[in-house]
Write a protein that holds these residues in place. Structure first.
Motif, mmCIF file in Angstrom:
data_model
loop_
_atom_site.group_PDB
_atom_site.id
_atom_site.type_symbol
_atom_site.label_atom_id
_atom_site.label_comp_id
_atom_site.label_asym_id
_atom_site.label_seq_id
_atom_site.Cartn_x
_atom_site.Cartn_y
_atom_site.Cartn_z
ATOM 1 N N GLU A 62 52.500 65.870 37.944
ATOM 2 C CA GLU A 62 53.076 65.371 39.194
ATOM 3 C C GLU A 62 54.602 65.421 39.137
ATOM 4 N N ASP A 63 55.201 65.626 40.288
ATOM 5 C CA ASP A 63 56.656 65.680 40.481
ATOM 6 C C ASP A 63 57.279 66.995 40.025
ATOM 7 N N LYS A 84 56.365 68.189 50.249
ATOM 8 C CA LYS A 84 55.691 67.362 49.252
ATOM 9 C C LYS A 84 54.197 67.476 49.470
ATOM 10 N N ASN A 88 51.473 65.277 44.962
ATOM 11 C CA ASN A 88 52.809 64.891 44.468
ATOM 12 C C ASN A 88 53.507 65.995 43.682
ATOM 13 N N TYR A 90 56.379 69.320 44.577
ATOM 14 C CA TYR A 90 57.371 69.709 45.577
ATOM 15 C C TYR A 90 57.524 71.226 45.569
#
Length: 285
Positions: A62-63, A84, A88, A90
């Motif tokens: 995630e992220d 997004k 989660n 990008y």
């Protein structure tokens, strides 16, 4: 936010374009970990760029920030965005359809237009043909490094207004399954369809069944033959075709130790249709 930045382009690696993107990102924060998804997307092929994101993104933490640059409209009035995902992650990319498969299969919860008055490589304002370096790598690195938050990317864009490429859903009618050939397993020439394993199971098809497979490009029939539904390539003899479940849990078409795509000159996209029909078993009673 994890300091992972993953790059995808159609630039290739025969010149310095990708290296320049690395340099920009590391100049933002030298502690960022940068990885390559691929730089071998066929030139201008937004469809394949969209699919390769979908193929890969779920396996990253995630992220993680992805920068995807397949941008035949660079310098035009198309938007530069960051989205997004529902998982989660990008994605920094032009708004030209490159998020199509992500939006349909994973989901996008928010999108923002990149504010280039803030999120653009300093002293690059008069260059309009290398947004991969000047806007996307720079913004992606700033986001991955927590120099900016997602909210500081720029103004909100309505997710429903994002550009999408046309997709068709697979169908099951009586004994016939229809779908499209979405992408190639390039190295080996296998065909990856949009037909899910679940749809196959709903049709009552089991491993070992014989199936009639037909492939059309618009109105021209390219291939028609009977093949086996196997668990793995070893379920057929060398050089024989088979259907199998690929790594995305969809149906693939292959030749055991051969290239199906090259053998029959097959490409990808919504114009490439595949239909599959179960062959009744012959009873000798």
């Amino acid at each position: 936010m994890a300091k992972h930045l993953v790059l995808q382009t159609d630039f290739g690696t025969c010149d310095g374009a990708v290296s320049a993107m690395y340099g920009v990102a590391l100049s933002v924060d030298s502690s960022i970990s940068i990885f390559d998804l691929t730089h071998e997307i066929p030139q201008y092929n937004i469809w394949e760029g969209s699919y390769r994101l979908y193929q890969t993104i779920s396996y990253w933490p995630e992220d993680t920030v992805f920068v995807s640059v397949v941008d035949p409209g660079v310098g035009s009035d198309r938007l530069s965005i960051v989205v997004k995902t529902a998982d989660n992650h990008y994605i920094v990319t032009p708004d030209n359809g490159s998020i199509t498969h992500i939006k349909q299969n994973i989901g996008i919860v928010e999108a923002r237009e990149i504010d280039e008055t803030v999120n653009r490589l300093p002293n690059s304002g008069e260059s309009y043909t290398f947004h991969g370096r000047d806007v996307y790598a720079y913004t992606g690195a700033r986001l991955a490094a927590n120099i900016i938050s997602f909210e500081e990317v720029g103004p909100v864009v309505n997710v429903d207004d994002l550009v999408e490429l046309p997709l068709t859903d697979p169908t099951l009618t009586e004994d016939l399954i229809s779908g499209t050939i979405d992408i190639l397993d390039v190295r080996f020439g296998n065909l990856w369809t949009n037909i899910s394993r679940e749809l196959f199971e709903k049709a009552g098809i089991s491993y070992g069944d014989s199936l009639q497979v037909t492939i059309d490009n618009n109105t021209r029939q390219v291939y028609k033959n009977i093949m086996t539904f196997g668990r793995c390539f070893a379920d057929t003899h060398l050089g024989e075709p088979l259907l199998y479940v690929n790594s995305l849990d969809n149906l693939g078409v292959a030749i055991n130790q051969g290239s199906f795509a090259k053998a029959y000159h097959i490409s990808t996209g919504v114009n490439w249709k595949i239909t599959i029909r179960k062959v009744p078993k012959i009873s000798y009673n």
